[in-house]
Write an enzyme that holds these catalytic residues in place. Structure first.
Site, short mmCIF file in Angstrom:
data_model
loop_
_atom_site.label_atom_id
_atom_site.label_comp_id
_atom_site.label_asym_id
_atom_site.label_seq_id
_atom_site.Cartn_x
_atom_site.Cartn_y
_atom_site.Cartn_z
N HIS A 276 0.84 -1.20 0.00
CA HIS A 276 0.00 0.00 0.00
C HIS A 276 0.88 1.26 0.00
O HIS A 276 0.65 2.18 -0.79
CB HIS A 276 -0.91 -0.02 1.23
CG HIS A 276 -1.66 1.27 1.45
ND1 HIS A 276 -2.94 1.47 0.98
CD2 HIS A 276 -1.29 2.42 2.08
CE1 HIS A 276 -3.33 2.69 1.32
NE2 HIS A 276 -2.35 3.28 1.99
N GLU A 277 1.88 1.28 0.89
CA GLU A 277 2.77 2.45 0.96
C GLU A 277 3.58 2.60 -0.33
O GLU A 277 3.82 3.73 -0.78
CB GLU A 277 3.71 2.33 2.17
CG GLU A 277 3.01 2.23 3.51
CD GLU A 277 2.04 3.38 3.77
OE1 GLU A 277 2.23 4.47 3.20
OE2 GLU A 277 1.07 3.18 4.53
N HIS A 280 1.65 4.42 -3.00
CA HIS A 280 1.72 5.88 -2.94
C HIS A 280 2.93 6.39 -3.73
O HIS A 280 2.85 7.39 -4.44
CB HIS A 280 1.83 6.35 -1.49
CG HIS A 280 0.56 6.24 -0.72
ND1 HIS A 280 -0.62 6.84 -1.13
CD2 HIS A 280 0.26 5.60 0.45
CE1 HIS A 280 -1.57 6.59 -0.25
NE2 HIS A 280 -1.07 5.83 0.72
N GLU A 356 -5.89 7.04 -1.23
CA GLU A 356 -5.77 5.87 -0.36
C GLU A 356 -6.46 4.65 -0.97
O GLU A 356 -5.94 3.53 -0.88
CB GLU A 356 -6.36 6.18 1.02
CG GLU A 356 -5.59 7.22 1.81
CD GLU A 356 -4.18 6.79 2.17
OE1 GLU A 356 -3.93 5.57 2.24
OE2 GLU A 356 -3.34 7.67 2.38
#
Length: 432
Positions: A276-277, A280, A356
């Site tokens: 997930h990070e 970004h 997100e």
């Protein structure tokens, strides 16, 4: 005095209304179509956790909705009682250097604000302690509060020096010059945040679990991220919550895991969080945030300058402010910028929620582990006593992430697409 009393009564009435809305007026029941699903908190939280989650969320939200207008009220009272004028006069009597005047005035105003907001901040800390979200001792919390104060003073001082320099030199276009100066400063802040400011609060060190580190770096290699390290931070000294994040840009970019996250999530769940990070980074969200901050600063300074001149023309004499370049007018500017920031908040939150969700999609498509993803968010919900389906007003003003209901439901929708291989084969055989 009468207006001050009216402001105080108005603040109390507002607090009562917010309390009523959060405890009685807000709709937080889970929609019927989600009952019994992976997002239903009754499926992964016990009765005690459900009650604690509800109570803690109500108190936390109420504290937020009280803290914002309290800041505005403080600025209005400082102006209305002539305290700003008195502080401005007092610092000028100490030295003839205007830079020192500004520094001392900002220090006095910051201290007044810090002191008057201390009871609410302390109450927020005790609530977190009572619900076992925070495990930080008072002296540790107080140390962080003092660091916050001095870091805040330093950046406010630097900002005020620049703004008032241009106000005095160019009354009509000071906002433009201040914005141009703010661009390199904002970029600089993105660079130094991970390596200078964050270590003031916590200890960062390379991830100790070498096997997990290797898995994360392999994931980073698949994402074509030139990462050479993953950082761990000792948040267990302060909280029971779980978190991970990415901040900084360029060579100072850091992917960080809280040690509480490492302790409570299994490897597959950690890898989803890391993916997930990484999402970004891959989707350039950090650079988009940087550009967004620069654009918002432009609009904020422009609108703020117009409102500032209007406010001084209307109430400046009453407040004892001699002109736009008088440092005694700083509470007016801070009040205006605080109001504009509050109004821009819901728009920023909406953009952030979209980013997100995109990062969640990237992570699930990279890891192909919906069970681990759902499990990670269920554990995050429990550890932080998060509310799965918060009130709409709370989501609108506070949520920079999708709600847990939205996130878990979205990730759970991938369970058929990414079923374990043996289950997929069994399904195909059954269909044949």
């Amino acid at each position: 005095m009468k207006k001050a009393l009216l402001f105080a009564v108005g603040f109390i009435l507002y607090g009562v209304l917010m309390w009523f809305y959060l405890l009685h007026g807000a709709h937080t029941e889970l929609p019927i179509q989600y009952r019994g699903s992976a997002a239903d908190p009754t499926m992964f939280m016990n009765d005690r956790q459900l009650k604690l989650s509800y109570d803690f969320s109500r108190l936390k939200d109420l504290i937020y909705f009280l803290s914002v207008p309290l800041e505005w009220l403080i600025y209005l009272l400082v102006l209305g009682f002539g305290l700003s004028k008195k502080m401005g006069g007092a610092v000028k009597g100490i030295t003839r250097f205007s830079l020192v005047h500004t520094g001392l005035y900002v220090l006095l105003l910051s201290f007044v604000s810090w002191l008057l907001t201390f009871p609410l901040r302390y109450y927020s800390y005790t609530v977190s302690r009572d619900y076992h979200i925070s495990v930080q001792l008072f002296q540790g919390w107080m140390k962080d509060s003092l660091i916050d104060f001095w870091v805040g003073w330093l950046f406010t001082f630097l900002t005020v020096v620049v703004i008032y320099f241009f106000i005095r030199k160019a009354k009509k276009k000071w906002w433009l010059y201040a914005w141009l100066i703010s661009i390199p400063f904002t970029i600089f802040m993105y660079f130094i945040q991970p390596v200078v400011i964050d270590p003031l609060y916590n200890k960062f060190y390379p991830l100790k679990d070498q096997a997990l580190k290797e898995k994360i770096l392999t994931l980073a290699d698949r994402a074509e991220i030139p990462a050479s390290n993953v950082y761990e931070v000792n948040m267990s000294e302060k909280t029971n919550s779980l978190n991970a994040y990415v901040n900084g840009i360029g060579s100072n970019l850091r992917i960080v895991l809280w040690d509480t996250t490492l302790d409570r999530l299994n490897d597959k769940q950690v890898l989803f969080v890391m993916a997930h990070e990484m999402g970004h980074y891959v989707m350039n969200h950090l650079y988009q945030n940087l550009i967004g901050a620069i654009i918002l600063t432009l609009f904020g300074l422009f609108l703020g300058s117009k409102i500032y001149m209007w406010a001084l023309a209307k109430w400046g004499k009453r407040w004892g402010i001699k002109g736009p370049g008088d440092i005694a007018g700083l509470p007016v500017l801070l009040l205006i910028f605080s109001l504009l920031s509050f109004l821009a908040g819901p728009v920023e939150n909406a953009v952030s929620r979209k980013a997100e969700k995109d990062a969640d999609r990237y992570a699930i498509e990279m890891t192909k582990e919906p069970e681990a993803a759902v499990g990670a968010f269920q554990k995050l919900t429990i550890s932080g006593l998060s509310e799965v389906n918060p009130p709409k007003l709370v989501k609108f003003f506070l949520y920079g992430h999708p709600t847990m209901l939205e996130r878990i439901t979205f990730l759970d929708s991938y369970k058929d697409k990414y079923k374990p291989e043996e289950l997929q084969k069994a399904k195909k055989q059954k269909q044949q």
